[in-house]
Scaffold this motif. Structure first.
Motif, PDB file in Angstrom:
ATOM      1  N   ALA A   1      28.430   4.726  -7.929  1.00 26.77           N
ATOM      2  CA  ALA A   1      27.974   4.842  -6.534  1.00 26.77           C
ATOM      3  C   ALA A   1      26.986   3.734  -6.188  1.00 26.77           C
ATOM      4  O   ALA A   1      26.896   3.312  -5.030  1.00 26.77           O
ATOM      5  CB  ALA A   1      27.356   6.214  -6.299  1.00 26.77           C
ATOM      6  N   ALA A   2      26.259   3.244  -7.206  1.00 25.34           N
ATOM      7  CA  ALA A   2      25.285   2.167  -6.991  1.00 25.34           C
ATOM      8  C   ALA A   2      25.961   0.796  -6.953  1.00 25.34           C
ATOM      9  O   ALA A   2      25.291  -0.221  -6.793  1.00 25.34           O
ATOM     10  CB  ALA A   2      24.227   2.198  -8.090  1.00 25.34           C
ATOM     11  N   GLY A   3      27.295   0.780  -7.128  1.00 27.59           N
ATOM     12  CA  GLY A   3      28.028  -0.472  -7.015  1.00 27.59           C
ATOM     13  C   GLY A   3      28.316  -1.178  -8.325  1.00 27.59           C
ATOM     14  O   GLY A   3      28.853  -2.284  -8.318  1.00 27.59           O
ATOM     15  N   LEU A   4      27.983  -0.565  -9.448  1.00 29.64           N
ATOM     16  CA  LEU A   4      28.292  -1.197 -10.729  1.00 29.64           C
ATOM     17  C   LEU A   4      29.776  -1.025 -11.032  1.00 29.64           C
ATOM     18  O   LEU A   4      30.351   0.031 -10.760  1.00 29.64           O
ATOM     19  CB  LEU A   4      27.468  -0.569 -11.858  1.00 29.64           C
ATOM     20  CG  LEU A   4      26.010  -1.044 -11.948  1.00 29.64           C
ATOM     21  CD1 LEU A   4      25.138  -0.243 -11.010  1.00 29.64           C
ATOM     22  CD2 LEU A   4      25.535  -0.919 -13.354  1.00 29.64           C
ATOM     23  N   ASP A   5      30.386  -2.072 -11.592  1.00 29.61           N
ATOM     24  CA  ASP A   5      31.775  -1.933 -12.021  1.00 29.61           C
ATOM     25  C   ASP A   5      31.781  -1.603 -13.518  1.00 29.61           C
ATOM     26  O   ASP A   5      30.730  -1.502 -14.163  1.00 29.61           O
ATOM     27  CB  ASP A   5      32.607  -3.174 -11.694  1.00 29.61           C
ATOM     28  CG  ASP A   5      32.211  -4.426 -12.460  1.00 29.61           C
ATOM     29  OD1 ASP A   5      31.489  -4.330 -13.479  1.00 29.61           O
ATOM     30  OD2 ASP A   5      32.636  -5.518 -12.041  1.00 29.61           O
ATOM     31  N   ARG A   6      32.964  -1.425 -14.075  1.00 30.85           N
ATOM     32  CA  ARG A   6      33.100  -1.013 -15.481  1.00 30.85           C
ATOM     33  C   ARG A   6      32.416  -1.992 -16.432  1.00 30.85           C
ATOM     34  O   ARG A   6      31.746  -1.582 -17.371  1.00 30.85           O
ATOM     35  CB  ARG A   6      34.578  -0.855 -15.828  1.00 30.85           C
ATOM     36  CG  ARG A   6      34.796  -0.297 -17.207  1.00 30.85           C
ATOM     37  CD  ARG A   6      36.278  -0.197 -17.544  1.00 30.85           C
ATOM     38  NE  ARG A   6      36.429   0.420 -18.839  1.00 30.85           N
ATOM     39  CZ  ARG A   6      36.811   1.668 -19.041  1.00 30.85           C
ATOM     40  NH1 ARG A   6      37.099   2.437 -18.015  1.00 30.85           N
ATOM     41  NH2 ARG A   6      36.912   2.146 -20.260  1.00 30.85           N
ATOM     42  N   ASP A   7      32.582  -3.300 -16.188  1.00 28.57           N
ATOM     43  CA  ASP A   7      31.953  -4.295 -17.056  1.00 28.57           C
ATOM     44  C   ASP A   7      30.434  -4.233 -16.980  1.00 28.57           C
ATOM     45  O   ASP A   7      29.740  -4.404 -17.989  1.00 28.57           O
ATOM     46  CB  ASP A   7      32.449  -5.702 -16.714  1.00 28.57           C
ATOM     47  CG  ASP A   7      33.903  -5.925 -17.104  1.00 28.57           C
ATOM     48  OD1 ASP A   7      34.398  -5.209 -17.996  1.00 28.57           O
ATOM     49  OD2 ASP A   7      34.541  -6.818 -16.504  1.00 28.57           O
ATOM     50  N   ASP A   8      29.897  -3.990 -15.773  1.00 26.96           N
ATOM     51  CA  ASP A   8      28.444  -3.850 -15.612  1.00 26.96           C
ATOM     52  C   ASP A   8      27.929  -2.654 -16.411  1.00 26.96           C
ATOM     53  O   ASP A   8      26.925  -2.741 -17.117  1.00 26.96           O
ATOM     54  CB  ASP A   8      28.065  -3.658 -14.134  1.00 26.96           C
ATOM     55  CG  ASP A   8      28.406  -4.835 -13.257  1.00 26.96           C
ATOM     56  OD1 ASP A   8      28.440  -5.977 -13.762  1.00 26.96           O
ATOM     57  OD2 ASP A   8      28.631  -4.616 -12.042  1.00 26.96           O
ATOM     58  N   VAL A   9      28.631  -1.529 -16.275  1.00 23.26           N
ATOM     59  CA  VAL A   9      28.227  -0.308 -16.985  1.00 23.26           C
ATOM     60  C   VAL A   9      28.335  -0.523 -18.485  1.00 23.26           C
ATOM     61  O   VAL A   9      27.439  -0.137 -19.242  1.00 23.26           O
ATOM     62  CB  VAL A   9      29.081   0.897 -16.523  1.00 23.26           C
ATOM     63  CG1 VAL A   9      28.864   2.099 -17.433  1.00 23.26           C
ATOM     64  CG2 VAL A   9      28.757   1.253 -15.084  1.00 23.26           C
ATOM     65  N   ASP A  10      29.415  -1.167 -18.919  1.00 25.00           N
ATOM     66  CA  ASP A  10      29.604  -1.440 -20.343  1.00 25.00           C
ATOM     67  C   ASP A  10      28.454  -2.286 -20.887  1.00 25.00           C
ATOM     68  O   ASP A  10      27.890  -1.979 -21.937  1.00 25.00           O
ATOM     69  CB  ASP A  10      30.947  -2.132 -20.575  1.00 25.00           C
ATOM     70  CG  ASP A  10      31.245  -2.329 -22.051  1.00 25.00           C
ATOM     71  OD1 ASP A  10      31.063  -1.376 -22.826  1.00 25.00           O
ATOM     72  OD2 ASP A  10      31.669  -3.441 -22.413  1.00 25.00           O
ATOM     73  N   ALA A  11      28.092  -3.337 -20.166  1.00 25.74           N
ATOM     74  CA  ALA A  11      27.003  -4.216 -20.610  1.00 25.74           C
ATOM     75  C   ALA A  11      25.678  -3.458 -20.662  1.00 25.74           C
ATOM     76  O   ALA A  11      24.917  -3.579 -21.629  1.00 25.74           O
ATOM     77  CB  ALA A  11      26.890  -5.422 -19.686  1.00 25.74           C
ATOM     78  N   LEU A  12      25.410  -2.670 -19.639  1.00 31.14           N
ATOM     79  CA  LEU A  12      24.165  -1.903 -19.580  1.00 31.14           C
ATOM     80  C   LEU A  12      24.115  -0.874 -20.709  1.00 31.14           C
ATOM     81  O   LEU A  12      23.113  -0.769 -21.434  1.00 31.14           O
ATOM     82  CB  LEU A  12      24.041  -1.218 -18.220  1.00 31.14           C
ATOM     83  CG  LEU A  12      22.772  -0.437 -17.934  1.00 31.14           C
ATOM     84  CD1 LEU A  12      21.536  -1.331 -18.051  1.00 31.14           C
ATOM     85  CD2 LEU A  12      22.842   0.165 -16.537  1.00 31.14           C
ATOM     86  N   PHE A  13      25.198  -0.144 -20.870  1.00 33.44           N
ATOM     87  CA  PHE A  13      25.246   0.896 -21.898  1.00 33.44           C
ATOM     88  C   PHE A  13      25.132   0.286 -23.293  1.00 33.44           C
ATOM     89  O   PHE A  13      24.403   0.798 -24.150  1.00 33.44           O
ATOM     90  CB  PHE A  13      26.530   1.718 -21.757  1.00 33.44           C
ATOM     91  CG  PHE A  13      26.519   2.987 -22.552  1.00 33.44           C
ATOM     92  CD1 PHE A  13      25.709   4.054 -22.196  1.00 33.44           C
ATOM     93  CD2 PHE A  13      27.311   3.118 -23.671  1.00 33.44           C
ATOM     94  CE1 PHE A  13      25.680   5.218 -22.941  1.00 33.44           C
ATOM     95  CE2 PHE A  13      27.300   4.286 -24.417  1.00 33.44           C
ATOM     96  CZ  PHE A  13      26.481   5.337 -24.048  1.00 33.44           C
ATOM     97  N   THR A  14      25.829  -0.823 -23.524  1.00 36.09           N
ATOM     98  CA  THR A  14      25.773  -1.494 -24.823  1.00 36.09           C
ATOM     99  C   THR A  14      24.361  -1.964 -25.132  1.00 36.09           C
ATOM    100  O   THR A  14      23.876  -1.819 -26.261  1.00 36.09           O
ATOM    101  CB  THR A  14      26.760  -2.673 -24.871  1.00 36.09           C
ATOM    102  OG1 THR A  14      28.085  -2.148 -24.688  1.00 36.09           O
ATOM    103  CG2 THR A  14      26.693  -3.408 -26.196  1.00 36.09           C
TER     104      THR A  14
END
Length: 128
Positions: free
Chosen positions: A103-116
């Motif tokens: 909802a904040a506009g992050l895509d899958r790659d953004d979430v993956d990078a953040l989570f990693t």
């Protein structure tokens, strides 16, 4: 029963994807000791990959002691890795977090990078 999804663009070898997805199903408790894995033919029909690739993945899982091949019967789970069941409250929290991230506009790659990066911070030196 586990259903394999192969991402041909991931850069990860197909047999490794099968191994990883099987381990994920074991960790989530979706596969348990005694469960039968799909036959190589079933995986080939569902994913259009080479049967030898499936057999290579199953041999790797067998080498790790997670599954066993029973001649004429199929390949069965020997032991689970279920430390994070699919109905865990942590999964519910993570699901809500992922929804907020999207909802904040992050895509899958953004979430993956953040989570990693968060995992790297909390699990320094751990082998996975």
């Amino acid at each position: 029963m586990v259903e394999y999804r192969i991402d041909r663009r991931s850069g990860v070898a197909t047999y490794v994807q099968i191994v990883q997805q099987t381990k994920q199903a074991l960790r989530l408790g979706l596969l348990e000791p005694g469960d039968k894995l799909p036959t190589a033919r079933e995986v080939v029909e569902a994913t259009a990959i080479n049967p030898n690739t499936v057999l290579k993945a199953y041999r790797e899982l067998e080498r790790e002691g997670l599954v066993e091949a029973r001649r004429g019967l199929g390949t069965f789970v020997r032991r689970g890795l279920n430390t994070a069941p699919a109905d865990s409250p942590l999964r519910t929290e993570l699901d809500a977090w992922a929804a907020r991230a999207r909802a904040a506009g992050l895509d899958r790659d953004d979430v993956d990078a953040l989570f990693t990066s968060v995992l790297d911070t909390h699990f320094k030196g751990d082998e996975s």
